[in-house]
Scaffold this active site. Sequence first.
Site, PDB file in Angstrom:
ATOM      1  N   GLY A  21      72.083  71.559  36.079  1.00 32.04           N
ATOM      2  CA  GLY A  21      73.514  72.080  36.112  1.00 32.04           C
ATOM      3  C   GLY A  21      74.428  71.611  37.100  1.00 32.04           C
ATOM      4  O   GLY A  21      74.260  70.332  37.644  1.00 32.04           O
ATOM      5  N   PHE A  22      75.760  71.967  37.055  1.00 25.53           N
ATOM      6  CA  PHE A  22      76.994  71.228  37.938  1.00 25.53           C
ATOM      7  C   PHE A  22      76.449  71.073  39.336  1.00 25.53           C
ATOM      8  O   PHE A  22      76.772  70.245  39.767  1.00 25.53           O
ATOM      9  CB  PHE A  22      77.973  72.284  37.701  1.00 25.53           C
ATOM     10  CG  PHE A  22      79.035  72.267  38.559  1.00 25.53           C
ATOM     11  CD1 PHE A  22      79.742  70.963  38.694  1.00 25.53           C
ATOM     12  CD2 PHE A  22      79.762  73.492  39.351  1.00 25.53           C
ATOM     13  CE1 PHE A  22      80.888  70.961  39.640  1.00 25.53           C
ATOM     14  CE2 PHE A  22      80.692  73.227  39.978  1.00 25.53           C
ATOM     15  CZ  PHE A  22      81.442  72.124  40.216  1.00 25.53           C
ATOM     16  N   ILE A  23      75.966  72.404  40.008  1.00 26.47           N
ATOM     17  CA  ILE A  23      75.567  72.178  41.387  1.00 26.47           C
ATOM     18  C   ILE A  23      73.970  71.662  41.504  1.00 26.47           C
ATOM     19  O   ILE A  23      74.095  70.695  42.361  1.00 26.47           O
ATOM     20  CB  ILE A  23      75.371  73.650  41.860  1.00 26.47           C
ATOM     21  CG1 ILE A  23      76.968  74.305  42.057  1.00 26.47           C
ATOM     22  CG2 ILE A  23      74.968  73.526  43.464  1.00 26.47           C
ATOM     23  CD1 ILE A  23      76.656  75.924  42.287  1.00 26.47           C
TER      24      ILE A  23
ATOM     25  N   ALA B 257      70.393  80.947  36.737  1.00 25.81           N
ATOM     26  CA  ALA B 257      71.024  82.281  36.477  1.00 25.81           C
ATOM     27  C   ALA B 257      72.171  82.011  35.309  1.00 25.81           C
ATOM     28  O   ALA B 257      72.699  81.096  35.101  1.00 25.81           O
ATOM     29  CB  ALA B 257      72.034  82.745  37.654  1.00 25.81           C
TER      30      ALA B 257
ATOM     31  N   TYR C 218      76.986  90.943  35.978  1.00 27.92           N
ATOM     32  CA  TYR C 218      76.854  89.855  36.714  1.00 27.92           C
ATOM     33  C   TYR C 218      76.524  89.881  38.227  1.00 27.92           C
ATOM     34  O   TYR C 218      75.444  89.758  38.982  1.00 27.92           O
ATOM     35  CB  TYR C 218      77.838  88.558  36.576  1.00 27.92           C
ATOM     36  CG  TYR C 218      77.652  87.376  37.261  1.00 27.92           C
ATOM     37  CD1 TYR C 218      76.260  86.632  37.039  1.00 27.92           C
ATOM     38  CD2 TYR C 218      78.376  87.171  38.330  1.00 27.92           C
ATOM     39  CE1 TYR C 218      76.451  85.432  37.811  1.00 27.92           C
ATOM     40  CE2 TYR C 218      78.374  85.853  39.028  1.00 27.92           C
ATOM     41  CZ  TYR C 218      77.301  85.365  39.023  1.00 27.92           C
ATOM     42  OH  TYR C 218      76.918  84.255  39.550  1.00 27.92           O
TER      43      TYR C 218
END
Length: 378
Positions: free
Chosen positions: A12-14, A86, A189
């Site tokens: 993902g992005f991170i 997540a 969440y």
Amino acid sequence: MSDHVLITGGAGFIGTRLARRFVDSGHSVTVLDALIPQVHGEEPRTTSTLLHSLDGVATVIEGSVTSSDDLRAALDGAGIVVHLAAETGTGQSMYEIDRYVEANVGGTAKLLDILANEPHTVKRVVIASSRSIYGEGAYGTADGRIVYPPHRADADMAAGDFDVHMAGEQSLEMIPTDEHAKLHPSSVYGITKQMQESLVMTVGPTIGLEPVALRYQNVYGPGQSLKNPYTGILSIFSTLIRQGKAINIFEDGLESRDFVYIDDIVEATFRASTMPAAVGRTINVGSGVATTVNEVVASLFAAFDTEVPTTITGNYRLGDIRHNVADTTVLREVLEYEPQTDFRTGVARFVEWVLTEPIEESGYERSLKEMTERSLLK
């Protein structure tokens, strides 16, 4: 000493940027990622630029943290685990409850169950927690006390009153929230992130692991998904601007968040994974600066050098908070890190990247329809 690192959710992005940070420092990296279409598109092996950015950087295992077999394969030889995997999105979590709990809580439980009961080489587990676990966060009273107000009432917001209230208090002022604040998440969440963090920080020491919890604020920057309508307002508004569509601003536009640039998140996470001082600590990772939604829109207009019509609608989502900004004292003292990128600079870098990407439908309108049908958006 160099370790082999497992990053769950690492495509993902991170995770992709974090993987490169580890490799540049002499570590080797394995990524476990389910490559879900909401983030990576329907054909991720072909079209996901995030996934391809890991070519020559990390070993990628396509699999899920909800599968013990996938976790076992990914854990092979790992000394450090950074648990990013997540399901994300406050609004969506309120009606896809089982999916969020299974992935976030169930996946974390499976990871810890393996580490508790089977041979492994893991020494440290870093859990990516969230500012969402604070709910409304900390406020100061007129006489100088710190209080933690309850969630905002539907009836108040329906009447156009979006401020935070607390019985017996005439005036409240938002203040930075530190790591000792009351935890009272206002969304599914947020509940799952609190449970992830609690599992890691409670179980870790009992089985000989070094746990670290990082409470990320609102992360943004180049590489953020422009397809996922639950990824954040910077991506959503950027797509609307490029499409020439109007922007509807919820509430009164004065709700605020702590936006933290991707490079600062990556550096803080790397330090939390490698510094002895981080062991056992819970650490806010944010800029320490509150930015309103109205300021976000103005900054994007300036960076794009164009504007689209905006309407402050008074709409609101149940489960959203009014304000939150991190107290970053522990970040500075324990990780010896001060965020380097201010919001204006970060937005300019983000927009420069956005303009190199194709204009795609984000599913934003669909997400609003889904929430409206479930009476979560009013």
